[in-house]
Design an enzyme around this catalytic site. Structure first.
Site, PDB file in Angstrom:
ATOM      1  N   ASN A  87       0.806  -1.223   0.000  1.00 48.46           N
ATOM      2  CA  ASN A  87       0.000   0.000   0.000  1.00 48.46           C
ATOM      3  C   ASN A  87       0.837   1.271   0.000  1.00 48.46           C
ATOM      4  OD1 ASN A  87       0.490  -1.141   2.716  1.00 48.46           O
ATOM      5  ND2 ASN A  87      -0.335   0.802   3.405  1.00 48.46           N
TER       6      ASN A  87
ATOM      7  N   CYS B  41      -2.923   4.722   8.040  1.00 48.19           N
ATOM      8  CA  CYS B  41      -3.231   4.077   9.318  1.00 48.19           C
ATOM      9  C   CYS B  41      -2.075   4.161  10.307  1.00 48.19           C
ATOM     10  CB  CYS B  41      -3.589   2.616   9.096  1.00 48.19           C
ATOM     11  SG  CYS B  41      -4.826   2.406   7.829  1.00 48.19           S
TER      12      CYS B  41
HETATM   13  C1  LIG Z   1      -6.602  -0.002   3.223  1.00 44.29           C
HETATM   14  C2  LIG Z   1      -5.911  -1.252   3.541  1.00 44.29           C
HETATM   15  C3  LIG Z   1      -6.364  -2.070   4.578  1.00 44.29           C
HETATM   16  C4  LIG Z   1      -7.541  -1.704   5.434  1.00 44.29           C
HETATM   17  O1  LIG Z   1      -8.742  -1.827   4.713  1.00 44.29           O
HETATM   18  P1  LIG Z   1     -10.123  -1.338   5.361  1.00 44.29           P
HETATM   19  O2  LIG Z   1     -11.139  -1.855   4.415  1.00 44.29           O
HETATM   20  O3  LIG Z   1     -10.041   0.151   5.401  1.00 44.29           O
HETATM   21  O4  LIG Z   1     -10.228  -1.955   6.705  1.00 44.29           O
HETATM   22  C5  LIG Z   1      -5.699  -3.244   4.819  1.00 44.29           C
HETATM   23  N1  LIG Z   1      -4.636  -3.604   4.087  1.00 44.29           N
HETATM   24  C6  LIG Z   1      -4.168  -2.843   3.088  1.00 44.29           C
HETATM   25  C7  LIG Z   1      -2.993  -3.301   2.303  1.00 44.29           C
HETATM   26  C8  LIG Z   1      -4.785  -1.637   2.785  1.00 44.29           C
HETATM   27  O5  LIG Z   1      -4.315  -0.900   1.808  1.00 44.29           O
END
Ligand SMILES: *Cc1c(COP(=O)(O)O)cnc(C)c1O
Length: 382
Positions: free
Chosen positions: A157, A329
């Protein structure tokens, strides 16, 4: 998106597609039945809408509909996969106690694994290579007959690199190890068929593929047993209690359909724009790309800018440009992913993650490049 700001933070979230909003609209009020109410027509219709969405998603991913479990997003899907598998192993009296991951995983994988490490499991966290990709020899050395689970994300991400899942799956299959994949950044963005790749568990999220926030799914191979992590009802085959959010589920199916329909064209176009943006970065001098150039998400670029203070850089950029220095996050801490690649805390803070998206135009990219040049040159001036 807010007018006047160029939005290049599509790894944090994507705008919900208009057709997705439209598909969800009637389900909030006119057709608002609870799919668990099997005694009247509104309930049965809601159940039918959920099952249609489930089979559309299953078909798109090449899996059985019964293997698609709706969750509130990828975070919950990761928790269900990881803790659900560990608890099932304990319950069945199975002997495996080792969990393995890469240090560059998302916190939604790292935190449940660390939780288990405090509850009778051993966690092995492997460093990736300098380009962000897994070192397959190092990985193979970490896997043994005591390993229960390996969790490796499909696409990072922050730096967008794509892990070699087929080779990883082969290492797991030989040893009877379950392979979980956080596919939040990959599903709908690159071809990804869990069955063909040999993934046992795949998490993904609606709001990363131009769908609504608050919905996602865990794809579970029929051979895998999980223990539920939410108790309170028999929904989702007893794996995930709680009233199903019918509009969000229908929205997720629609978003995935649309994302798969324009995936090839979109990644071609965004890859060209991303390359143009990288070219503008290179011309500045003292800008380094983080993560392998390939294989990588076409819409991702992550750079470290030398000779500037990270906080000042992001302050200067944010009036006109929505980008980030790392995961949404991670609450302001310098990126653990960039530090795993060998960046210092200062370098990690002076890094920019660009996430292009469906609405990104070439004008956006030239403006972003010009703004970056202006900010970097101003900050580098003695
Ligand atoms: C955004 C993301 C998450 C979290 O997803 P949510 O649906 O917001 O809980 C988890 N893992 C990765 C790699 C992400 O990019």
């Amino acid at each position: 998106m807010a007018p006047g700001v160029i939005y290049l933070d599509h790894h944090a979230t994507t705008p919900c597609a208009g057709a997705v909003v439209e598909a969800m609209a009637p389900l909030w009020s006119d057709h608002c039945g609870n799919p668990s109410s099997r005694s009247h027509r509104p309930g049965l219709e809601a159940a039918a809408a959920v099952e249609l969405a489930r089979s559309q998603i299953a078909t798109a991913l090449g899996v059985q509909a019964s293997g698609v479990v709706f969750t509130s997003g990828a975070t919950e899907a990761n928790n269900l996969a990881i803790k659900g598998l560990a608890e099932a192993e304990l319950r069945s009296g199975g002997p495996r106690r080792k969990l393995v991951c890469l240090s560059t995983e998302h916190r939604a994988v790292l935190d449940p694994l660390r939780y288990l490490a405090g509850h009778g499991f051993e966690l092995i966290t492997l460093q990736p290579r300098g380009d962000g990709l897994v070192d397959l020899e190092l990985l193979e050395g970490a896997l043994d007959e005591n390993t229960l689970l390996l969790s490796v994300m499909a696409a990072n991400n922050e730096i967008g690199v794509l892990q070699p899942l087929a080779s990883i799956a082969e290492l797991c299959q030989k040893r009877g190890i379950r392979l979980h994949c956080d596919g939040a950044q990959a599903v709908g963005h690159i071809p990804l068929l869990p069955g063909a790749l040999g993934l046992d568990l795949l998490s993904f999220s609606g709001h990363k593929v131009y769908g609504p926030k608050g919905i996602g799914a865990l794809v579970v191979d029929p051979a895998v047993t999980l223990m539920p992590q939410l108790h309170g009802g028999s929904q989702e085959g007893g794996l995930r209690a709680g009233t199903l959010p019918v509009p969000l589920i229908v929205g997720l199916a629609k978003a995935l359909e649309l994302a798969l329909a324009d995936q090839v064209e979109r990644s071609q176009r965004l890859g060209d724009l991303r390359d143009a943006l990288w070219h503008q970065c290179e011309q500045l001098g003292g800008v380094e790309r983080n993560g392998a150039a390939s294989p990588r998400l076409a819409h991702n670029l992550n750079v470290t800018v030398q000779g500037v203070d990270g906080a000042a850089l992001h302050r200067a950029l944010r009036r006109e440009l929505a980008v980030s220095s790392g995961s949404a996050c991670s609450s302001g801490e310098p990126s653990h992913v960039l530090q795993a690649l060998g960046r210092s805390r200062q370098e990690a803070a002076a890094s920019i993650r660009f996430g292009l998206g469906r609405g990104t135009s070439s004008a956006d990219i030239s403006q972003a490049g010009a703004l970056l040049r202006h900010c970097v040159e101003t900050l580098r001036r003695p």
